[in-house]
Design a protein around this motif. Structure first.
Motif, PDB file in Angstrom:
ATOM      1  N   ILE A 248      22.211  28.522  60.500  1.00 25.58           N
ATOM      2  CA  ILE A 248      21.397  27.389  60.073  1.00 25.58           C
ATOM      3  C   ILE A 248      20.953  27.643  58.639  1.00 25.58           C
ATOM      4  N   GLY A 249      21.214  26.678  57.745  1.00 32.76           N
ATOM      5  CA  GLY A 249      20.863  26.835  56.341  1.00 32.76           C
ATOM      6  C   GLY A 249      20.226  25.582  55.776  1.00 32.76           C
ATOM      7  N   GLU A 250      19.559  25.751  54.630  1.00 33.30           N
ATOM      8  CA  GLU A 250      18.976  24.610  53.944  1.00 33.30           C
ATOM      9  C   GLU A 250      20.075  23.737  53.337  1.00 33.30           C
ATOM     10  N   PHE A 251      19.691  22.533  52.947  1.00 31.93           N
ATOM     11  CA  PHE A 251      20.637  21.655  52.273  1.00 31.93           C
ATOM     12  C   PHE A 251      21.149  22.321  51.001  1.00 31.93           C
ATOM     13  N   ASN A 252      22.429  22.075  50.703  1.00 29.07           N
ATOM     14  CA  ASN A 252      23.145  22.662  49.548  1.00 29.07           C
ATOM     15  C   ASN A 252      23.523  24.113  49.772  1.00 29.07           C
ATOM     16  N   THR A 253      23.173  24.667  50.925  1.00 32.67           N
ATOM     17  CA  THR A 253      23.593  26.032  51.224  1.00 32.67           C
ATOM     18  C   THR A 253      25.065  26.038  51.640  1.00 32.67           C
ATOM     19  N   ARG A 254      25.790  27.043  51.221  1.00 33.21           N
ATOM     20  CA  ARG A 254      27.161  27.263  51.659  1.00 33.21           C
ATOM     21  C   ARG A 254      27.254  28.705  52.142  1.00 33.21           C
ATOM     22  N   VAL A 255      27.848  28.900  53.304  1.00 32.15           N
ATOM     23  CA  VAL A 255      27.881  30.233  53.898  1.00 32.15           C
ATOM     24  C   VAL A 255      29.315  30.687  54.108  1.00 32.15           C
ATOM     25  N   ASN A 256      29.482  31.990  54.198  1.00 29.88           N
ATOM     26  CA  ASN A 256      30.764  32.613  54.521  1.00 29.88           C
ATOM     27  C   ASN A 256      30.580  33.451  55.791  1.00 29.88           C
ATOM     28  N   PHE A 257      31.579  33.368  56.679  1.00 31.73           N
ATOM     29  CA  PHE A 257      31.570  34.150  57.918  1.00 31.73           C
ATOM     30  C   PHE A 257      32.581  35.284  57.804  1.00 31.73           C
ATOM     31  N   THR A 258      32.188  36.456  58.254  1.00 30.49           N
ATOM     32  CA  THR A 258      33.093  37.602  58.327  1.00 30.49           C
ATOM     33  C   THR A 258      32.944  38.243  59.697  1.00 30.49           C
ATOM     34  N   TRP A 259      34.064  38.320  60.427  1.00 28.34           N
ATOM     35  CA  TRP A 259      34.060  38.928  61.758  1.00 28.34           C
ATOM     36  C   TRP A 259      34.594  40.353  61.678  1.00 28.34           C
ATOM     37  N   GLU A 260      33.935  41.235  62.391  1.00 24.52           N
ATOM     38  CA  GLU A 260      34.404  42.612  62.542  1.00 24.52           C
ATOM     39  C   GLU A 260      34.490  42.920  64.032  1.00 24.52           C
ATOM     40  N   TYR A 261      35.672  43.409  64.480  1.00 22.96           N
ATOM     41  CA  TYR A 261      35.860  43.728  65.893  1.00 22.96           C
ATOM     42  C   TYR A 261      37.010  44.715  66.030  1.00 22.96           C
ATOM     43  N   PRO A 262      37.121  45.398  67.172  1.00 19.03           N
ATOM     44  CA  PRO A 262      38.062  46.523  67.308  1.00 19.03           C
ATOM     45  C   PRO A 262      39.514  46.185  66.990  1.00 19.03           C
ATOM     46  N   GLY A 263      40.046  45.076  67.522  1.00 23.16           N
ATOM     47  CA  GLY A 263      41.467  44.778  67.341  1.00 23.16           C
ATOM     48  C   GLY A 263      41.753  43.810  66.214  1.00 23.16           C
ATOM     49  N   LYS A 264      40.921  43.796  65.166  1.00 22.41           N
ATOM     50  CA  LYS A 264      41.050  42.791  64.110  1.00 22.41           C
ATOM     51  C   LYS A 264      42.379  42.880  63.369  1.00 22.41           C
ATOM     52  N   ASN A 265      42.836  44.083  63.066  1.00 19.81           N
ATOM     53  CA  ASN A 265      44.031  44.246  62.236  1.00 19.81           C
ATOM     54  C   ASN A 265      45.328  43.907  62.958  1.00 19.81           C
ATOM     55  N   ASN A 266      45.375  44.066  64.256  1.00 19.34           N
ATOM     56  CA  ASN A 266      46.620  43.802  64.993  1.00 19.34           C
ATOM     57  C   ASN A 266      46.408  42.787  66.102  1.00 19.34           C
ATOM     58  N   SER A 267      45.486  41.850  65.877  1.00 22.19           N
ATOM     59  CA  SER A 267      45.137  40.880  66.906  1.00 22.19           C
ATOM     60  C   SER A 267      45.795  39.539  66.628  1.00 22.19           C
ATOM     61  N   THR A 268      45.963  38.759  67.711  1.00 22.49           N
ATOM     62  CA  THR A 268      46.488  37.386  67.581  1.00 22.49           C
ATOM     63  C   THR A 268      45.336  36.386  67.560  1.00 22.49           C
ATOM     64  N   SER A 269      44.196  36.826  67.086  1.00 21.14           N
ATOM     65  CA  SER A 269      43.006  35.977  67.089  1.00 21.14           C
ATOM     66  C   SER A 269      43.126  34.854  66.064  1.00 21.14           C
ATOM     67  N   SER A 270      42.279  33.852  66.225  1.00 23.27           N
ATOM     68  CA  SER A 270      42.199  32.743  65.281  1.00 23.27           C
ATOM     69  C   SER A 270      40.734  32.379  65.083  1.00 23.27           C
ATOM     70  N   GLU A 271      40.446  31.715  63.968  1.00 19.99           N
ATOM     71  CA  GLU A 271      39.069  31.346  63.640  1.00 19.99           C
ATOM     72  C   GLU A 271      39.021  29.891  63.212  1.00 19.99           C
ATOM     73  N   ARG A 272      38.069  29.140  63.769  1.00 22.41           N
ATOM     74  CA  ARG A 272      37.855  27.744  63.405  1.00 22.41           C
ATOM     75  C   ARG A 272      36.448  27.600  62.837  1.00 22.41           C
ATOM     76  N   LYS A 273      36.350  26.833  61.732  1.00 21.03           N
ATOM     77  CA  LYS A 273      35.057  26.651  61.086  1.00 21.03           C
ATOM     78  C   LYS A 273      34.768  25.162  60.934  1.00 21.03           C
ATOM     79  N   ARG A 274      33.480  24.839  60.995  1.00 21.55           N
ATOM     80  CA  ARG A 274      33.073  23.465  60.725  1.00 21.55           C
ATOM     81  C   ARG A 274      31.606  23.446  60.317  1.00 21.55           C
ATOM     82  N   MET A 275      31.184  22.329  59.703  1.00 22.62           N
ATOM     83  CA  MET A 275      29.807  22.168  59.245  1.00 22.62           C
ATOM     84  C   MET A 275      29.281  20.829  59.745  1.00 22.62           C
ATOM     85  N   VAL A 276      28.042  20.810  60.209  1.00 25.35           N
ATOM     86  CA  VAL A 276      27.398  19.600  60.706  1.00 25.35           C
ATOM     87  C   VAL A 276      26.087  19.409  59.951  1.00 25.35           C
ATOM     88  N   LYS A 277      25.880  18.203  59.445  1.00 26.81           N
ATOM     89  CA  LYS A 277      24.657  17.893  58.707  1.00 26.81           C
ATOM     90  C   LYS A 277      23.615  17.350  59.661  1.00 26.81           C
TER      91      LYS A 277
END
Length: 437
Positions: A248-277
């Motif tokens: 949750i951020g103030e108006f005009n805020t822009r954020v970046n997400f970074t995930w860290e987890y055990p199988g990150k380098n050899n995983s078939t994971s995917s990430e979806r992002k969205r923003m709601v006003k």
């Protein structure tokens, strides 16, 4: 008395000789240009020629808008004994967008340079326009803001205008400073200086406008960050995992997400992002998905949320993955073990394969899956329907040639049909051929 006088003369001569040598040694410590003054005014579409001379090899630094293919360079050795380097730069035709700083410098000593600012002037184009027509400027409260509406002549009077405001701001050296090579500098910008701006100059009684500038005030304030789970997550091997990280951020805020987890380098994971006003703030979502969990995926999952260089947040969750041996699979048909009922039935891993499907294969099939060690069982019942093409029983035993019957006699015709699903029977009468009668 004479002794002191001689010493004074010698010291003076010595100082004069060494001082002369020092001045000679300092000559061409920076390259020399054949231009007097710090700027040069050149009408558009004419040729610009600059000559540079120095002690070492020379190179030119040009404005970004000047393409290399439009410039000619002529390098030579010069001086009475050829001990100097000379370079001639030719640009033609010079255009308004070529306005800027032309610098001559030593190739191996780039810090030693000499330059001149060239105004390529055109009465119809007082501003040096960019390529896009709209430039985004980022403002930080308390730090100077530069609106880079450069002009093509140092004597042009310019004002700063905000869309929606009738006031034309002019330089006052207290809050707004003007420089023909840089544009306007707002010394202490406030919220008024966010929005859409442009610069305006009146040339021969005609107002001329610069490109537009959108001033954006970035905000780096993360109010809260959290995951869609508060405790350890327990999953079976092979199951799907979805983790939702919300910020949750103030108006005009822009954020970046970074995930860290055990199988990150050899995983078939995917990430979806969205923003709601929302009405009072912004919601940012990042959903991390692992389609099939493995034992190597167990461990700590961390979501880092950052905005700029200051605001940071971090949330964590522990993922536990249980691995079971392959379950025992049994297929039943109508309550009996399918593989024992017919040789056409074959179990392949967890699948039942039926070769040459026949009508008698229709019925209810149950798959029983169990893990005796952990006492886990589950059944699933399916119904198989086998479609059978309709057939007429009498057709198989009746001669193709019709038998004669007495004229006027009463006859009963029978039609016995079978099929899946049950067929509909319709009677049709076709007259026999006249046989030439």
């Amino acid at each position: 008395m004479n002794l002191y006088f001689c010493i004074f003369i010698l010291c003076g001569l010595s100082h004069g000789v060494f001082g002369k040598d020092k001045r000679k040694k300092g000559r061409f410590s920076v390259p020399s240009l054949d231009v007097k003054g710090r700027h040069l005014i050149l009408p558009a579409n004419q040729t610009l020629t600059l000559n540079c001379r120095g002690r070492w090899e020379l190179e030119w630094a040009l404005p970004k808008a000047v393409p290399e293919e439009s410039v000619e360079r002529d390098e030579s050795r010069c001086g009475r004994t050829g001990q100097h380097y000379c370079s001639r730069l030719t640009l033609g035709p010079a255009l308004v967008q070529h306005t800027g700083s032309f610098r001559c410098r030593y190739r191996q000593r780039a810090g030693r340079q000499n330059g001149v600012y060239v105004y390529v002037t055109d009465s119809q184009q007082p501003f040096v326009r960019g390529l896009d027509g709209l430039e985004v400027l980022y403002m930080t409260v308390g730090q100077p803001l530069v609106v880079p509406c450069r002009v093509t002549h140092p004597a042009i009077n310019v004002s700063l205008v905000k869309y929606g405001s009738m006031k034309h701001q002019r330089p006052d050296r207290k809050t707004l400073v003007w420089n023909s090579r840089q544009g306007f500098t707002v010394l202490r910008p406030n919220y008024f200086y966010t929005g859409l701006f442009y610069c305006q100059a009146v040339v021969d009684g005609v107002p001329r406008s610069s490109e537009q500038y959108l001033v954006h005030r970035p905000v780096h304030n993360i109010i809260e960050a959290y995951l869609n789970t508060t405790g350890p997550v327990r999953r079976l091997k092979g199951e799907r995992l979805d983790l939702n990280c919300t910020a949750i951020g103030e108006f005009n805020t822009r954020v970046n997400f970074t995930w860290e987890y055990p199988g990150k380098n050899n995983s078939t994971s995917s990430e979806r992002k969205r923003m709601v006003k929302n009405r009072t703030h912004l919601l940012f979502y990042s959903v991390l998905t692992l389609p099939k969990l493995q034992r190597a995926d167990r461990g700590l999952y961390t979501c880092r949320v950052t905005s700029g260089t200051k605001a940071k947040a971090r949330v964590k969750v522990n993922i536990i993955v249980y691995a079971f041996p392959p379950p025992q699979v049994i297929w039943l048909k109508d309550g009996m073990v399918a593989a024992e009922r017919c040789s056409r039935y074959r179990v392949n891993d967890s699948s039942l394969v039926i070769r040459d499907v026949a009508e008698e294969d229709a019925g209810k099939y149950t798959v029983m899956v169990g893990n005796q060690e952990h006492g886990l069982y589950r059944n699933l019942t399916l119904t198989l329907v086998v479609n059978v093409r309709p057939q007429i029983g009498e057709k198989a035993v009746t001669s193709p040639d019709p038998a004669p019957v007495p004229h006027g006699s009463r006859q009963a015709l029978h039609c016995t049909s079978h099929g899946v699903p049950s067929p509909d029977i319709q009677w049709q009468w076709h007259p026999c051929p006249a046989d030439g009668l």
